[in-house]
Design a protein around this motif. Structure first.
Motif, PDB file in Angstrom:
ATOM      1  N   VAL A  44       0.836  -1.198   0.000  1.00 19.55           N
ATOM      2  CA  VAL A  44       0.000   0.000   0.000  1.00 19.55           C
ATOM      3  C   VAL A  44       0.870   1.246   0.000  1.00 19.55           C
ATOM      4  N   ARG A  59      -4.909   1.883  -1.147  1.00 16.78           N
ATOM      5  CA  ARG A  59      -5.441   0.610  -0.640  1.00 16.78           C
ATOM      6  C   ARG A  59      -6.710   0.205  -1.388  1.00 16.78           C
ATOM      7  N   LYS A  77      -0.621  -6.893   4.048  1.00 17.63           N
ATOM      8  CA  LYS A  77      -0.366  -5.572   3.474  1.00 17.63           C
ATOM      9  C   LYS A  77       0.376  -5.643   2.141  1.00 17.63           C
TER      10      LYS A  77
END
Length: 234
Positions: A44, A59, A77
């Protein structure tokens, strides 16, 4: 940039465009034109920095593209740009042959001298980037070349569908090189398409584009076969 910044204005200062849509469109375009090779990890924060946005629109762009199958989660992530399976490659290629051939055929009668000059200029850029082994640059110009031709069809739904196929194959195009740079397969096919446009041969344009897709497919099949052999010996 603050996460609270929901939107920006277009250049006319009137129509607001949400940052999440801008981020999505930007990341999607990068995937289509092959900016990332298969297996590339995206975070991200990394995407936010690259697109010049905050973490929230980055995101959301990643999540949307993951839902569409263009990205795959590799952790909480982190996502990766997936490789094409042999089955997916076969399916996408069959669809590309049908749809891109149709777009090329339908667009050919609408070509103008300006269009032909544009394609010739793009091809010159491709040639120069091939000489420099700038394959990411080649892929970007190759995307421009093909879609400049397809847009002539004046069939926006068809072109949008083709874009979804390129979204799945853009990363795989990295595996075309350096062989395609050495043998100039794409160059020959593009020149054939341009020559057919010049003489008004719509079938010739379709054949050149289909040949381009088939040449790429054969190369990607060999890459996949080599990958499978290496895995079987480890």
């Amino acid at each position: 940039m603050s996460d609270a910044a929901d939107g920006i204005e277009t250049t006319d200062g009137k129509n607001p465009t949400r940052l999440r849509d801008v981020a999505y469109d930007d990341l999607k375009e990068r995937l289509i034109r092959g900016a990332f090779a298969p297996g590339t990890k995206l975070t991200v924060r990394g995407v936010a920095d690259e697109l010049g946005v905050s973490s929230t629109p980055a995101r959301e762009a990643i999540n949307r593209l993951t839902q569409e199958g263009a990205l795959v989660f590799a952790g909480p992530k982190t996502v990766i740009v997936p490789s094409l399976t042999r089955e997916a490659l076969d399916e996408v290629t069959a669809m590309r042959l049908a749809l891109e051939g149709l777009a090329a055929f339908k667009g050919a009668p609408n070509a103008t001298q300006e269009t032909i000059t544009q394609l010739q200029t793009l091809q010159q850029t491709i040639n120069e980037r091939l000489d420099k082994r700038d394959y990411v640059g080649v892929l970007a110009s190759n995307r421009e070349f093909h879609f400049a031709l397809y847009q002539l069809s004046e069939m926006p739904n068809l072109v949008a569908t083709i874009e979804t196929l390129w979204l799945r194959t853009g990363a795989a195009f990295h595996d075309l090189y350096p062989e395609f740079a050495e043998n100039r397969f794409g160059v020959h096919n593009h020149l054939a398409a341009i020559e057919s446009l010049v003489i008004g041969d719509a079938e010739g344009v379709r054949a050149a584009i289909e040949s381009d897709i088939r040449d790429g497919y054969r190369r990607l099949r060999r890459v996949d076969a080599d990958r499978i052999r290496r895995q079987s010996t480890t």
